[in-house]
Enzyme design. Structure first.
Site, PDB file in Angstrom:
ATOM      1  N   GLU B  60      22.450 -24.638  15.425  1.00  0.00           N
ATOM      2  CA  GLU B  60      22.756 -24.999  16.817  1.00  0.00           C
ATOM      3  C   GLU B  60      23.092 -26.470  16.992  1.00  0.00           C
ATOM      4  OE1 GLU B  60      20.359 -22.968  15.868  1.00  0.00           O
ATOM      5  OE2 GLU B  60      21.090 -21.104  16.751  1.00  0.00           O
ATOM      6  N   HIS B 129      13.715 -14.210  23.471  1.00  0.00           N
ATOM      7  CA  HIS B 129      14.996 -13.758  24.020  1.00  0.00           C
ATOM      8  C   HIS B 129      14.889 -13.580  25.524  1.00  0.00           C
ATOM      9  CE1 HIS B 129      14.956 -12.551  19.767  1.00  0.00           C
ATOM     10  NE2 HIS B 129      16.268 -12.699  19.777  1.00  0.00           N
TER      11      HIS B 129
END
Ligand SMILES: Cc1ncc(C[n+]2csc(CCOP(=O)(O)OP(=O)(O)O)c2C)c(N)n1
Ligand SMILES: [Mg+2]
Lengths: 345, 327
Positions: B60, B129
């Protein structure tokens, strides 16, 4: 892909610079920028010790690695993402002694940051110097991104990213080299390995002798070069530039060098290294060494040396005088440019 | 005008911006061949090729750091973080770098870049999530943060974000992707960053929300109407810069305000909205400002009982709103 780490040897001979494609004038210009970088830095320490400015972080000892590599790039066309020691790089790319002193005194007119950042945090869109912050190694990913954009637009600009061997331990260093390797980006990673990250020696930073070995893991060549041999630095960088322009991808250059000063004006290097070690490296001063070469090849005569010294001293004097008198930012300046569009607090 | 889902609106927004401006490109994990794990970029790889829709390595910081560099060199990247929960490895690049380029160079550098991140709970996504990240990033000057709740706003704000000269964190609520449908205007339909929107007019109290909670608040308002309570629903749409005028206006109009978000409570966006109202509409208040938020636990658990216990829902909004109305 297997790539081999090459050791580049300093070759002797009195016309080494010419065999590298450098004219006498260009060779002298490299010398003058090294001298200027050193002279500015020395003046900064003087002023800091007099209590007239709070902070210095130095290029001293690393000018060969800096100017030698930068001299193989095209200022204003190619890009650099320097780190805080890279005075030699940014002076080669068009910053001036005055710019450096304005930043040192954190004046409003400082072109890097308008006095917002500490000295050594270089940046100029016009000069293609990517602005740097303090967290180490972030700039390596920025360099990969700059090079990605060049590739997307099919432009031939090369981007050089500079960092210390300590910064090489950061994840961003791995991520940047990995990405640049995958896409064969025109990036040159220049590690100025000065043996220490503040106090931590290389042996506590990595288990290997040569950082350049890591390049193999990213699918591009790694080169070790004597960072105190400015012409050797120029030579390996020129090869890396040619490789990048051919679309063959990045090169990792590890320039072995040394910093003469403590890490910064706030550091006491006696706590972690011996004065004898510093003295030994001072014998290998890249500026002295290059001066000897230039004298032996007959292009640095006494009158030429005098002229250079005069020009350098004059620039440093004028820059210091100008910057010390230059106005500070005003309190209102605190709130500007949070965003590009107007002042948003 | 056509009915679309949120995910269709986002895909269309990216497609149209990429067609309009060759400097716009997408980079992220699985965004290419796969079309993104939510299919946000479905078809774009085929249409624009591998250097406009880039499958990044699984890293990321790389996604954001490379986007920063590309933005320096004339591009307008859209960086996709696969789930908001995995933005942490990029925080250094976002907070220390992207958010500061403009400030630290006094405007010499600016970064026209978008960071898209699917966020929010209610999808059985568990701790990693389901997260809400708007308060964390809303705290960072130099960033803009948007969190649309409808297809039209998602498309319009995405276009505004792509065209903006500064870094914009674009939060897409995962639960709304296919749940929420709505009219999306033909043509550009750009929605300005920084402007909240009254999604339902009312006079008795104000519900302030964004993202999935907007949908829940609208449903609650419908039920409140059946009980004779007229609720106004203000959709913040942009978290930063927040629309202070719209917040103050609705507070003055109804005198009673309930702020709803699924992000955890402490120092959340509700706290900021409440402070704005106290500073600028204190005299108009008829009741203490109330908030309904996720609890101060690290994240949303997987088990459905625990997930439901975490998420504000229509019933809870209704109960809290009735308490407020009766005050
Ligand atoms: C992420 C991060 N951690 C810590 C620091 C503090 N720090 C500044 S320079 C430095 C040492 C860097 O060493 P190296 O990369 O070898 O460069 P050198 O100073 O030796 O040229 C440290 C620890 C920092 N700037 N950034
Ligand atoms: Mg070092």
């Amino acid at each position: 892909m297997a790539t081999k780490t090459q050791e580049v040897e300093a070759k002797g001979g009195q016309s080494r610079h010419r065999s590298l494609g450098l004219s006498d004038d260009q060779a002298l210009r490299i010398y003058e920028v090294m001298r200027l970088a050193r002279a500015i830095d020395e003046r900064m320490w003087l002023i800091n010790r007099q209590g007239r400015a709070p902070f210095v972080i130095s290029c001293q000892g690393q000018e060969g690695a800096q100017v030698g590599t930068a001299a193989a790039l095209r200022p204003g066309h190619d890009w650099v993402a320097p780190y805080y020691r890279d005075a030699g790089v940014i002076l080669w790319f068009g910053m001036t002694a005055r710019d450096q002193m304005l930043s040192f005194f954190a004046r409003r007119e400082d072109p890097n940051s308008a006095g917002r950042q500490m000295p050594g945090h270089f940046g100029s869109r016009r000069l293609h110097i990517v602005t740097g912050g303090s967290p180490v190694a972030t700039q390596l990913l920025h360099a990969a991104g700059v090079a990605l954009a060049s590739k997307q637009r099919k432009e031939d600009a090369v981007t050089a990213a500079y960092f210390g061997e300590g910064a090489a331990s950061q994840g961003d260093c791995h991520e940047a080299m990995n990405f640049a390797g995958i896409h064969k980006l025109a990036v040159i990673f220049v590690c100025e390995n000065n043996g220490y990250a503040i106090s931590v020696p290389q042996s506590r930073q990595m288990a290997i002798q040569n950082l350049a070995d890591r390049a193999a893991g990213y699918g591009f060549p790694g080169v070790v070069v004597d960072g105190n041999d400015v012409l050797a630095c120029y030579e390996v960088t020129r090869q890396a530039v040619e490789r990048a322009r051919r679309g063959e991808g990045p090169t990792l250059i590890e320039a072995k060098t040394y910093r003469f000063t403590p890490h910064s004006s706030d550091d006491d290097d006696k706590r972690y290294r011996q004065a004898e070690e510093v003295a030994i490296w001072r014998q290998k001063d890249p500026i002295q060494r290059y001066a000897t070469y230039l004298r032996e090849s007959g292009i640095l005569t006494d009158p030429v040396e005098r002229e250079i010294t005069e020009r350098v001293d004059q620039q440093v004097d004028e820059a210091t005088e100008y910057a010390e008198q230059a106005p500070d930012p005003t309190p209102d300046d605190l709130m500007t440019f949070v965003y590009k569009q107007g002042t948003v607090s | 005008m056509a009915q679309k889902t949120v995910i269709e609106a986002i895909r269309e927004g990216m497609d149209e911006e990429m067609a309009r401006d060759p400097s716009v490109f997408l980079i992220g994990e699985d965004v290419g061949q796969r079309g993104g794990v939510f299919l946000a970029s479905d078809g774009l790889y085929k249409k624009y090729g591998e250097y406009r829709v880039i499958d990044s390595p699984l890293a990321e910081s790389c996604v954001v750091g490379v986007a920063i560099g590309a933005a320096v060199n004339g591009m307008r990247p859209i960086a996709e973080i696969q789930f908001a929960d995995f933005i942490a490895p990029a925080m250094n690049q976002i907070i220390e770098e992207a958010a500061r380029f403009c400030y630290r160079t006094a405007g010499d550098f600016n970064l026209p870049m978008v960071i898209r991140a699917p966020w929010g709970g209610g999808v059985h996504g568990a701790l990693y999530h389901s997260q809400s990240i708007e308060a964390t990033f809303g705290h960072i000057p130099g960033l803009k943060v948007v969190a649309p709740g409808t297809p039209a706003d998602a498309k319009g704000l995405l276009k505004a974000a792509v065209r903006d000269p500064d870094p914009v964190l674009f939060l897409e609520h995962k639960r709304t992707y296919r749940l929420v449908k709505g009219e999306v205007p033909d043509g550009d339909g750009v929605v300005p960053i920084g402007k909240a929107d009254i999604k339902r007019e009312g006079t008795d109290l104000s519900l302030i929300a964004y993202g999935l909670m907007l949908t829940y608040c609208l449903q609650a308002a419908e039920k409140l109407a059946a009980d004779g309570i007229s609720a106004e629903v203000l959709d913040l749409r942009t978290i930063k810069p927040i629309d202070q005028d719209a917040i103050v206006a609705t507070a003055k109009k109804t005198g009673k305000v309930l702020v709803v978000h699924e992000d955890t409570r402490f120092a959340g966006i509700a706290a900021e909205v409440m402070a704005i109202i106290m500073e600028h509409a204190f005299d108009a208040l008829d009741a203490p400002i109330m908030r309904l938020t996720g609890p101060d636990v690290p994240a949303m658990p997987f088990n459905h009982v625990l997930e439901e216990a975490f998420m504000p829902n229509v019933d809870r909004i209704l109960a809290k709103a009735k308490e407020l109305a009766a005050y």
